[in-house]
Design a protein around this motif. Sequence first.
Motif, PDB file in Angstrom:
ATOM      1  N   THR A  53      11.360   1.819  -0.668  1.00 39.84           N
ATOM      2  CA  THR A  53      10.040   1.987  -0.049  1.00 39.84           C
ATOM      3  C   THR A  53      10.075   2.811   1.233  1.00 39.84           C
ATOM      4  O   THR A  53       9.030   3.020   1.850  1.00 39.84           O
ATOM      5  N   VAL A  54      11.234   3.271   1.662  1.00 42.89           N
ATOM      6  CA  VAL A  54      11.319   3.932   2.974  1.00 42.89           C
ATOM      7  C   VAL A  54      10.529   5.239   2.990  1.00 42.89           C
ATOM      8  O   VAL A  54      10.101   5.698   4.049  1.00 42.89           O
ATOM      9  N   ASN A  55      10.316   5.808   1.826  1.00 41.29           N
ATOM     10  CA  ASN A  55       9.535   7.046   1.755  1.00 41.29           C
ATOM     11  C   ASN A  55       8.039   6.782   1.591  1.00 41.29           C
ATOM     12  O   ASN A  55       7.264   7.712   1.377  1.00 41.29           O
ATOM     13  N   GLY A  56       7.639   5.521   1.678  1.00 37.33           N
ATOM     14  CA  GLY A  56       6.224   5.182   1.545  1.00 37.33           C
ATOM     15  C   GLY A  56       5.809   4.816   0.135  1.00 37.33           C
ATOM     16  O   GLY A  56       4.623   4.544  -0.107  1.00 37.33           O
ATOM     17  N   PHE A  84       7.238   9.279  -3.679  1.00 33.96           N
ATOM     18  CA  PHE A  84       6.214   8.903  -2.690  1.00 33.96           C
ATOM     19  C   PHE A  84       4.806   9.245  -3.152  1.00 33.96           C
ATOM     20  O   PHE A  84       3.848   8.598  -2.727  1.00 33.96           O
ATOM     21  N   ALA A  85       4.642  10.243  -4.013  1.00 33.38           N
ATOM     22  CA  ALA A  85       3.299  10.581  -4.521  1.00 33.38           C
ATOM     23  C   ALA A  85       3.378  11.667  -5.582  1.00 33.38           C
ATOM     24  O   ALA A  85       4.188  12.591  -5.480  1.00 33.38           O
ATOM     25  N   THR A  86       2.529  11.546  -6.588  1.00 30.99           N
ATOM     26  CA  THR A  86       2.307  12.582  -7.597  1.00 30.99           C
ATOM     27  C   THR A  86       0.797  12.649  -7.802  1.00 30.99           C
ATOM     28  O   THR A  86       0.172  11.638  -8.122  1.00 30.99           O
ATOM     29  N   ARG A 129       3.475  12.078   4.720  1.00 37.65           N
ATOM     30  CA  ARG A 129       4.796  12.725   4.724  1.00 37.65           C
ATOM     31  C   ARG A 129       5.883  11.662   4.589  1.00 37.65           C
ATOM     32  O   ARG A 129       5.923  10.709   5.371  1.00 37.65           O
ATOM     33  N   PRO A 130       6.761  11.820   3.611  1.00 36.87           N
ATOM     34  CA  PRO A 130       7.783  10.785   3.405  1.00 36.87           C
ATOM     35  C   PRO A 130       8.909  10.875   4.432  1.00 36.87           C
ATOM     36  O   PRO A 130       9.195  11.943   4.971  1.00 36.87           O
ATOM     37  N   THR A 131       9.502   9.734   4.660  1.00 35.02           N
ATOM     38  CA  THR A 131      10.644   9.614   5.564  1.00 35.02           C
ATOM     39  C   THR A 131      11.860   9.245   4.728  1.00 35.02           C
ATOM     40  O   THR A 131      11.725   8.598   3.695  1.00 35.02           O
ATOM     41  N   GLY A 132      13.012   9.650   5.198  1.00 31.18           N
ATOM     42  CA  GLY A 132      14.206   9.287   4.463  1.00 31.18           C
ATOM     43  C   GLY A 132      15.442   9.950   5.022  1.00 31.18           C
ATOM     44  O   GLY A 132      15.425  10.501   6.134  1.00 31.18           O
ATOM     45  N   GLN A 133      16.502   9.863   4.242  1.00 30.66           N
ATOM     46  CA  GLN A 133      17.778  10.459   4.645  1.00 30.66           C
ATOM     47  C   GLN A 133      17.871  11.898   4.165  1.00 30.66           C
ATOM     48  O   GLN A 133      17.468  12.226   3.057  1.00 30.66           O
ATOM     49  N   ARG A 134      18.453  12.726   5.007  1.00 25.36           N
ATOM     50  CA  ARG A 134      18.814  14.078   4.584  1.00 25.36           C
ATOM     51  C   ARG A 134      20.154  14.405   5.218  1.00 25.36           C
ATOM     52  O   ARG A 134      20.553  13.807   6.213  1.00 25.36           O
ATOM     53  N   GLU A 194       0.825  -1.208   0.000  1.00 25.08           N
ATOM     54  CA  GLU A 194       0.000   0.000   0.000  1.00 25.08           C
ATOM     55  C   GLU A 194       0.861   1.260   0.000  1.00 25.08           C
ATOM     56  O   GLU A 194       1.931   1.283   0.618  1.00 25.08           O
ATOM     57  N   LEU A 195       0.354   2.287  -0.625  1.00 29.40           N
ATOM     58  CA  LEU A 195       1.017   3.585  -0.582  1.00 29.40           C
ATOM     59  C   LEU A 195       1.137   4.045   0.877  1.00 29.40           C
ATOM     60  O   LEU A 195       0.189   3.937   1.654  1.00 29.40           O
ATOM     61  N   GLY A 196       2.299   4.515   1.232  1.00 32.78           N
ATOM     62  CA  GLY A 196       2.524   5.000   2.594  1.00 32.78           C
ATOM     63  C   GLY A 196       3.163   3.972   3.503  1.00 32.78           C
ATOM     64  O   GLY A 196       3.557   4.300   4.625  1.00 32.78           O
ATOM     65  N   SER A 197       3.268   2.715   3.035  1.00 34.69           N
ATOM     66  CA  SER A 197       3.882   1.672   3.872  1.00 34.69           C
ATOM     67  C   SER A 197       5.317   1.434   3.428  1.00 34.69           C
ATOM     68  O   SER A 197       5.738   1.865   2.364  1.00 34.69           O
TER      69      SER A 197
END
Lengths: 418, 418
Positions: free
Chosen positions: A335-338, B262-264, B182-187, A218-221
């Motif tokens: 996938t870490v960003n969902g 993550f989304a468009t 909200r996406p998670t990741g490295q910065r 799923e989107l977001g996972s």
Amino acid sequence: MTNAPTPSATWVGVPADHLFGIHNLPYGVFSTSADPTRRVGVRIGDLVLDAGAVAAVGRDAGLVGDGPDLATAWQTPSLNAFLALGRSAWGTARAWLTEILTDEVHRDGVSPHLHPLADVRLHLPVEVGDYVDFYASEDHASNVGKIFRPDNAALPPNWKHLPIGYHGRSGTVVVSGTDVVRPTGQRKGPNDPAPVFGPSIRLDIEAELGYVVGGATELGSRVSVDEASDHLFGVVILNDWSARDIQAWEYVPLGPFLGKSFATTISAWVTPLEALTGARVPLPGQEDPEVLPYLRGDAFGLEVHVEVALNGTVVSRPEHRVMYWSPAQMLAHLTVNGASLRDGDLFGSGTISGAEKDTRGSLLELTWNGTEPLTLDDGSTRGFLEDGDTVTMTAWAPGPDGTRIGLGEATGTITAAR
Amino acid sequence: MTNAPTPSATWVGVPADHLFGIHNLPYGVFSTSADPTRRVGVRIGDLVLDAGAVAAVGRDAGLVGDGPDLATAWQTPSLNAFLALGRSAWGTARAWLTEILTDEVHRDGVSPHLHPLADVRLHLPVEVGDYVDFYASEDHASNVGKIFRPDNAALPPNWKHLPIGYHGRSGTVVVSGTDVVRPTGQRKGPNDPAPVFGPSIRLDIEAELGYVVGGATELGSRVSVDEASDHLFGVVILNDWSARDIQAWEYVPLGPFLGKSFATTISAWVTPLEALTGARVPLPGQEDPEVLPYLRGDAFGLEVHVEVALNGTVVSRPEHRVMYWSPAQMLAHLTVNGASLRDGDLFGSGTISGAEKDTRGSLLELTWNGTEPLTLDDGSTRGFLEDGDTVTMTAWAPGPDGTRIGLGEATGTITAAR
């Protein structure tokens, strides 16, 4: 994973040293002249099992029970429906295939559904969702950095912190054997006052493994490193054809585009990850720097021996075990960003290059951007590919009991620009 | 293009200044609670026509003749089958829809197939093949260059020679109204000794138009600028959500990846290119340097007025007519290397930013990387997006007789990182 036994003897009569013995059982999509319907096949020796047909016989005879409906999933023109069934069904299917190909009692029922490999046509095995290509060999990234960005550090500062990747064109992923038309586009050498238009004059290869994804999310996972095996269905050989001149001019700042998007070749057979249990090896090491926690876990490497031949001359023998990043880490990062996964997503390892020159996976590296041409067995030399050249990549991994698991081949011939 | 007249009066009774009058007729995919089957709809005023149902009535009554089987194409859960029919069928369909919605004789037959917009659920209109994002606004590229690469020239050397683009993730294209996690990741900021992991703290938008492609092409072939209109089916509003901190750390050397994937968000309605004939404008100019011949031809621009609202406060009014590169040029460039097109391919224009500050299409530019926060109507300020923020993009283009053609809206609300 299934706990079913995997007997070494199949009644099909495959030699013990065959690359497609009972421990392999890769999946593909095939058709025959008698029945041009594309459907899922399983390779055993030099035969192709019409998997859906034999599963339908079992189902209709009430032999299959309450498991996944493999007949329906396999009687489709791609592996995608099977990929959607998920890890548990993949294990069930593999155990069942192993059983019917080893227990003599099934010989009469199964034999009519075996076709000689020479009589079938193989098609693209997967309807590719998103295609991502990674950049996971330290030697490759370092070599490319030295060639493309001589004024900078060979390795980008982020390289050891994350598996660098980018999206490629899924619509131009083609099956082994498909001709590759030389791409046309813009290039601009350092001494050209303006860009020049024409066929690429630095057409190259990249020897990679590709990972076929199933079990959509799923989107977001996210998928963790430890969960990755549930979504890594199998492995193909992948040739990421690359037009270096087009790529060099276009890729700053948004990455490779037309230098790659004209074609990506994958092998017709997808070897299940389950067949590669004996090929799992530790990664070369990620101690300096240590990676962030989301990239840790059961991040196995894979021992796969690749061979690259150009017009029959072996020009490189890349070793996949040198890869810095593992497929499980790539999937966790992806996938870490969902970002969601679809059945049929494909990602490439990036060019497999080792420290030794004869293990480099691209002509760019093998010829150092054309400055050190290769000599082929016919005496001709190559900096980059010429029209008519055929590149064939093959690979194998260690299987149980000293056997070898073949990963088929990814081959393609360059035709003249249109 | 059809030569059928497009009368301005529809018996549906839409006000002359409505954004979805008879000259628009955008396509989408909808369902109702009474019939949850996803199928193609056409918007007229604040109603949605069940296009496949009414076409089936016409077909079954023998009224449609030998034209394309629109009923079959429209009674599917995406526009892809219709996209596959090609330009001629799109023109036939539009002429037929115009006729049945303007000629009173069809009122009784058509009316039962009109649903109030408020009663339908809108879905992703297209099963997206490959998604490519371009970078076609000179002011945007220049602003991003100044912010991300302050030590280099604002515009990359290739920028005026080719429409820079890259592949994005087609599997995470979502329909307007879908929440964005909200996406998670490295910065890694310039003063961070090592990368930091966590939710993005520089979550941004990019206001773009998206172009929906139909009329699939063969691998190895090209689409010229003059042929592009045969493959440009229609236009959507597109929000290329961007995590600037993730993007800045990851994008060298292979381009944006997790900072975008993550989304468009795209609008639910696809406005046919045929509806935008009156919005065609010359490009701002490509004289210095002159572009290569393959990028020349009928490379029309489009006058589209975009509005970006953040929690109801209009923060920008980008003007699409300023774009340096045109959609026809983008399509010609995308295919010049022989890359094939699939029905349902989507490409974005890139962020639409003009010279004036209040026409910039991203918060990155509007707040100059967060250093000049915006003040919203409620008195709060924003550098980048906060959880709970809703971004809504709307757009319109000039239609015939002083009418306006609405492009719907692309809206999304940020939910907290998981």
